[in-house]
Design a protein around this motif. Structure first.
Motif, PDB file in Angstrom:
ATOM      1  N   ILE A 122      46.011  44.799  33.612  1.00 11.63           N
ATOM      2  CA  ILE A 122      46.411  44.246  34.909  1.00 11.63           C
ATOM      3  C   ILE A 122      47.815  44.702  35.278  1.00 11.63           C
ATOM      4  O   ILE A 122      48.077  45.121  36.408  1.00 11.63           O
ATOM      5  CB  ILE A 122      46.334  42.701  34.869  1.00 11.63           C
ATOM      6  N   ASN A 125      47.691  48.499  36.194  1.00  3.86           N
ATOM      7  CA  ASN A 125      46.971  48.828  37.426  1.00  3.86           C
ATOM      8  C   ASN A 125      47.603  48.218  38.674  1.00  3.86           C
ATOM      9  O   ASN A 125      47.554  48.809  39.757  1.00  3.86           O
ATOM     10  CB  ASN A 125      45.514  48.389  37.324  1.00  3.86           C
ATOM     11  N   LEU A 126      48.193  47.008  38.536  1.00  2.00           N
ATOM     12  CA  LEU A 126      48.795  46.334  39.693  1.00  2.00           C
ATOM     13  C   LEU A 126      50.299  46.564  39.791  1.00  2.00           C
ATOM     14  O   LEU A 126      50.926  46.095  40.744  1.00  2.00           O
ATOM     15  CB  LEU A 126      48.500  44.825  39.633  1.00  2.00           C
ATOM     16  N   CYS A 128      52.911  45.350  37.950  1.00  2.00           N
ATOM     17  CA  CYS A 128      53.638  44.086  37.910  1.00  2.00           C
ATOM     18  C   CYS A 128      53.871  43.709  36.450  1.00  2.00           C
ATOM     19  O   CYS A 128      53.269  44.297  35.548  1.00  2.00           O
ATOM     20  CB  CYS A 128      52.858  42.990  38.633  1.00  2.00           C
ATOM     21  N   SER A 142      53.730  48.551  32.868  1.00  2.00           N
ATOM     22  CA  SER A 142      53.713  49.034  34.251  1.00  2.00           C
ATOM     23  C   SER A 142      54.852  50.024  34.492  1.00  2.00           C
ATOM     24  O   SER A 142      55.848  50.053  33.765  1.00  2.00           O
ATOM     25  CB  SER A 142      53.830  47.861  35.222  1.00  2.00           C
ATOM     26  N   CYS A 153      52.876  39.020  38.327  1.00  2.00           N
ATOM     27  CA  CYS A 153      51.490  39.380  38.666  1.00  2.00           C
ATOM     28  C   CYS A 153      50.718  38.260  39.353  1.00  2.00           C
ATOM     29  O   CYS A 153      49.732  38.531  40.041  1.00  2.00           O
ATOM     30  CB  CYS A 153      50.750  39.789  37.386  1.00  2.00           C
ATOM     31  N   ILE A 156      49.983  38.522  43.159  1.00  2.00           N
ATOM     32  CA  ILE A 156      49.080  39.636  43.484  1.00  2.00           C
ATOM     33  C   ILE A 156      47.650  39.285  43.083  1.00  2.00           C
ATOM     34  O   ILE A 156      46.699  39.516  43.834  1.00  2.00           O
ATOM     35  CB  ILE A 156      49.529  40.918  42.764  1.00  2.00           C
TER      36      ILE A 156
END
Length: 203
Positions: A122, A125-126, A128, A142, A153, A156
């Motif tokens: 997560i 990919n995001l 955060c 990240s 995160c 989001i």
């Protein structure tokens, strides 16, 4: 022959199980695609997706063989398993659609705290770091962590969680109705005699 006859019941049941076969192969393919492109590194998530795909494939195979051969035992077990899957899937779908934002947030936080590998996916990919608060002293995978200017995160994830749950609940609800249709078709098909077979073969 009318649609309520033996041939129509058989063809509908075969078509339904071919649909389940395609869905099961799609699940397995998506999981394999996620591993191949590095989108998913959690073996638990991939394992669950593959296990569900294999389980659905086996059920569809049993239903397809039972429908083609008009096999009473296979059709009986297929009908019972499909009914149990319908009950579970309907419950999960309704629960997904009924969750409010506070409950969604609590579930997301529990999932975040209990899955390290999914957390890494997560964050990567995001782009955060952290769930509620960004801590520069903690490790993060990240890209924004290099500049130490990451946002947490939770906002989001929560932005998309409601939409995802609605999609999951809606798709699950749709397939739960196809499952109860399969149960009804199987029950009717089991009690129909093949007009081309020996009349005593049914007994």
């Amino acid at each position: 022959m009318v649609c309520g006859g033996f041939a129509c019941s058989k063809n509908c049941l075969c078509a339904l199980n071919l649909l389940y076969t395609l869905v099961s192969l799609l699940l397995i393919g998506i999981a394999a695609w996620g591993i191949a492109f590095g989108l998913i590194s959690s073996f638990k998530v991939v394992g669950v997706a593959i296990a569900v795909g294999i389980f659905l494939f086996i059920i569809a195979l049993v239903g397809l063989i039972g429908a083609v051969k008009h096999h009473q035992v296979l059709l009986f077990f297929y009908m019972i398993i499909l009914l149990l899957v319908f009950i579970v899937q309907l419950s999960v779908s309704c629960a997904s659609l009924a969750l409010n934002k506070e409950q969604q947030s609590q579930l997301l936080e529990v999932g975040w705290n209990n899955t390290n590998s999914a957390r890494t996916d997560i964050e990567r990919n995001l782009n955060c770091c952290g769930f509620r608060v960004f801590d520069p002293n903690e490790t993060c995978s990240s890209d924004c962590f290099r500049t130490r200017q990451c946002q947490p995160c939770a906002p989001i994830i929560e932005e998309y969680s409601g939409m995802v749950l609605r999609y999951v609940g809606g798709i699950g609800l749709f397939f739960s109705f196809t499952e109860i249709l399969g149960v009804w078709l199987t029950y009717r098909y089991r009690n129909q005699k093949d007009p081309r077979a020996n009349p005593s073969a049914f007994l």
